[in-house]
Design a protein around this motif. Structure first.
Motif, short mmCIF file in Angstrom:
data_model
loop_
_atom_site.label_atom_id
_atom_site.label_comp_id
_atom_site.label_asym_id
_atom_site.label_seq_id
_atom_site.Cartn_x
_atom_site.Cartn_y
_atom_site.Cartn_z
N VAL A 1 -62.37 23.23 13.61
CA VAL A 1 -63.62 23.99 13.53
C VAL A 1 -64.36 23.79 14.84
O VAL A 1 -64.69 22.65 15.21
N TYR A 2 -64.61 24.90 15.56
CA TYR A 2 -65.30 24.86 16.85
C TYR A 2 -66.67 25.49 16.72
O TYR A 2 -66.88 26.40 15.91
N ASP A 3 -67.61 25.05 17.60
CA ASP A 3 -68.89 25.73 17.67
C ASP A 3 -68.86 26.74 18.82
O ASP A 3 -67.84 26.90 19.50
N LEU A 4 -69.98 27.44 19.03
CA LEU A 4 -70.00 28.49 20.05
C LEU A 4 -69.94 27.93 21.47
O LEU A 4 -69.61 28.66 22.41
N ALA A 5 -70.23 26.65 21.62
CA ALA A 5 -70.05 26.01 22.92
C ALA A 5 -68.59 25.63 23.16
O ALA A 5 -68.24 25.17 24.24
N GLY A 6 -67.77 25.82 22.14
CA GLY A 6 -66.35 25.51 22.25
C GLY A 6 -66.00 24.08 21.89
O GLY A 6 -64.82 23.68 21.97
N LYS A 7 -66.98 23.31 21.46
CA LYS A 7 -66.72 21.91 21.12
C LYS A 7 -65.96 21.82 19.80
O LYS A 7 -66.28 22.52 18.84
N ASP A 8 -64.97 20.95 19.76
CA ASP A 8 -64.19 20.71 18.54
C ASP A 8 -65.01 19.81 17.62
O ASP A 8 -65.13 18.60 17.83
N ARG A 9 -65.57 20.41 16.57
CA ARG A 9 -66.49 19.69 15.70
C ARG A 9 -65.81 19.04 14.51
O ARG A 9 -66.36 18.13 13.89
N PHE A 10 -64.61 19.54 14.14
CA PHE A 10 -63.95 19.02 12.94
C PHE A 10 -62.47 19.38 12.99
O PHE A 10 -62.09 20.44 13.50
N PHE A 11 -61.64 18.47 12.49
CA PHE A 11 -60.21 18.75 12.36
C PHE A 11 -59.72 18.19 11.03
O PHE A 11 -60.11 17.09 10.63
N ILE A 12 -58.87 18.97 10.37
CA ILE A 12 -58.25 18.49 9.14
C ILE A 12 -56.74 18.63 9.26
O ILE A 12 -56.23 19.69 9.61
N ASP A 13 -56.05 17.54 9.01
CA ASP A 13 -54.59 17.50 9.12
C ASP A 13 -53.99 18.04 7.83
O ASP A 13 -53.95 17.35 6.82
N VAL A 14 -53.54 19.29 7.88
CA VAL A 14 -52.88 19.90 6.72
C VAL A 14 -51.49 20.40 7.11
O VAL A 14 -50.90 21.21 6.40
N GLY A 15 -50.99 19.93 8.23
CA GLY A 15 -49.63 20.29 8.63
C GLY A 15 -49.55 21.68 9.24
O GLY A 15 -50.46 22.13 9.93
N GLN A 16 -48.47 22.36 8.95
CA GLN A 16 -48.14 23.61 9.63
C GLN A 16 -48.78 24.81 8.92
O GLN A 16 -48.27 25.32 7.94
N VAL A 17 -49.93 25.22 9.45
CA VAL A 17 -50.62 26.41 8.97
C VAL A 17 -50.68 27.40 10.12
O VAL A 17 -51.09 27.06 11.22
N ASN A 18 -50.28 28.63 9.87
CA ASN A 18 -50.04 29.57 10.95
C ASN A 18 -51.24 30.49 11.23
O ASN A 18 -51.79 30.49 12.30
N ASN A 19 -51.61 31.32 10.26
CA ASN A 19 -52.75 32.24 10.42
C ASN A 19 -53.89 31.81 9.51
O ASN A 19 -53.68 31.15 8.48
N VAL A 20 -55.10 32.23 9.86
CA VAL A 20 -56.29 31.85 9.10
C VAL A 20 -57.25 33.02 9.03
O VAL A 20 -57.31 33.86 9.94
N ASP A 21 -58.01 33.09 7.92
CA ASP A 21 -59.07 34.08 7.78
C ASP A 21 -60.13 33.49 6.87
O ASP A 21 -59.89 32.48 6.17
N LEU A 22 -61.31 34.08 6.86
CA LEU A 22 -62.39 33.58 6.01
C LEU A 22 -63.27 34.73 5.55
O LEU A 22 -63.36 35.77 6.20
N LYS A 23 -63.92 34.50 4.41
CA LYS A 23 -64.88 35.46 3.86
C LYS A 23 -66.00 34.68 3.18
O LYS A 23 -65.76 33.69 2.48
N ASP A 24 -67.23 35.17 3.37
CA ASP A 24 -68.37 34.61 2.66
C ASP A 24 -68.42 35.27 1.28
O ASP A 24 -68.68 36.47 1.17
N MET A 25 -68.16 34.48 0.26
CA MET A 25 -68.10 34.99 -1.11
C MET A 25 -69.35 34.65 -1.91
O MET A 25 -69.29 34.52 -3.14
N GLY A 26 -70.48 34.53 -1.23
CA GLY A 26 -71.74 34.31 -1.93
C GLY A 26 -71.78 32.99 -2.67
O GLY A 26 -71.63 31.92 -2.06
N PRO A 27 -71.98 33.02 -4.00
CA PRO A 27 -72.08 31.77 -4.76
C PRO A 27 -70.84 30.88 -4.66
O PRO A 27 -70.94 29.66 -4.85
N LEU A 28 -69.69 31.47 -4.38
CA LEU A 28 -68.47 30.67 -4.26
C LEU A 28 -68.34 29.99 -2.91
O LEU A 28 -67.46 29.15 -2.71
N GLY A 29 -69.20 30.37 -1.97
CA GLY A 29 -69.19 29.76 -0.66
C GLY A 29 -68.37 30.54 0.35
O GLY A 29 -67.89 31.65 0.08
#
Length: 347
Positions: free
Chosen positions: A79-107
């Motif tokens: 997880v990077y911020d707009l300054a490009g700083k690496d703010r968080f990393f989670i080791d979950v192995g080999q994950v290729n593509n990623v996407d996200l959606k704001d689902m309101g109450p579900l987060g």
């Protein structure tokens, strides 16, 4: 899939190959130049093809506090911020593509194509906590046989649909249920392209799905769960406007209806091609050239988000993976949408 040669290195090779192929190795269609305004820290995996795909979350209350989730496909999610700083990393192995959606109450739901088991595809699901700047694992959802490769999301009302592109060109549309203690998913239909495919983007406004078949071109499908399954080839690999591999795909919606553009990574010549959503017509091409920040080459994943992202990106943010970033490992470059539009004369 990475090419080992840059466009410059292909020039002498193209001369040797003249007359042997109907598709030129070096495109004849020019590309405008833009420069990145920012870049991320490098991913943790060095000396490897590791960085792959970004997903942008725009903070509506404080655009400058927006975040980018991105994959190190050898190790996990950053997880990077707009300054490009690496703010968080989670080791979950080999994950290729990623996407996200704001689902309101579900987060803010983050999904990644989990390829830790190359024979059995899964979706790895997380919730993005923007205040703490971290990803909270929710669980994984099995999505059938094959290697999980491409991934994009579309919110259809209160239902979140994931399109999981299997490496062999199979596309499974999965309706996700996030209301229980652990997420579940139901495969509602299957689409098919003939050969290796990866990048995709879904437009909830028009119920359309765009998928890149790496050596063939960009396809458009009906994204409705009960829609027809035949695809339309929007932009073929022709060696001029689009050069294999066709990799990342993202949407730049504008206005209502079918307004806006689809952007495709033309990986074979380090460029990006743009087409209108309204009629699939070709708009232009651009490259991210070296400036105060380096150029991009051999781009895999890309993403775009509209809106104000602060003074550096007032009209929208485009993020591209950089496959060649010496002396550091691969990373992601940030480009202002306003710069791209100006370079291409888009009003």
């Amino acid at each position: 899939m990475k090419h080992l040669l840059t466009a410059a290195a292909l020039l002498p090779l193209a001369a040797c190959m003249a007359g042997k192929s109907d598709v030129p190795l070096v495109p004849t269609t020019p590309a405008a130049s833009v420069q990145a305004r920012g870049e991320t820290d490098a991913v943790g995996t060095a000396n490897a093809d590791a960085a792959d795909d970004p997903a942008i979350w725009r903070n509506p209350a404080d655009p400058a506090a927006s975040l980018i989730v991105a994959t190190d496909k050898k190790a996990g999610l950053h997880v990077y911020d707009l300054a490009g700083k690496d703010r968080f990393f989670i080791d979950v192995g080999q994950v290729n593509n990623v996407d996200l959606k704001d689902m309101g109450p579900l987060g803010i739901i983050v999904a990644a194509s989990d390829r830790n088991d190359r024979k059995n595809a899964r979706l790895a699901l997380f919730r993005l906590d923007p205040a703490a700047v971290k990803l909270i694992p929710l669980g994984t959802v099995p999505v059938g046989a094959g290697e999980a490769y491409g991934l994009c999301l579309m919110a259809d009302g209160t239902t979140l649909h994931a399109f999981n592109v299997i490496k062999d060109g199979t596309i499974r549309q999965v309706a996700l249920d996030l209301t229980g203690a652990t997420p579940t998913g139901t495969i509602v239909r299957t689409l098919k392209l003939a050969t290796q495919s990866e990048g995709c983007a879904a437009d909830a406004r028009t119920q359309r799905l765009y998928v890149g078949e790496e050596n063939v071109g960009l396809w458009r499908f009906d994204a409705r769960a009960d829609g027809p399954t035949d695809g339309t080839l929007v932009a073929p690999v022709d060696g001029e406007r689009l050069v294999a591999d066709v990799e990342g795909v993202t949407l730049a919606p504008e206005g209502t209806g079918t307004g806006g553009y689809v952007i495709v990574s033309s990986q074979g010549d380090n460029a990006y091609s743009i087409y209108r959503l309204s009629d699939d017509s070709y708009v232009g091409r651009f490259r991210i050239a070296a400036g105060s920040i380096g150029a991009t080459e051999e781009t895999d994943g890309i993403d775009f988000a509209p809106g104000d992202f602060g003074p550096a990106y007032p009209g929208g943010l485009f993020v591209a993976q950089d496959g060649y970033n010496p002396p550091r490992a691969q990373n992601f470059k940030y480009v202002a949408w306003a710069d791209i539009k100006a370079a291409l004369g888009i009003e």
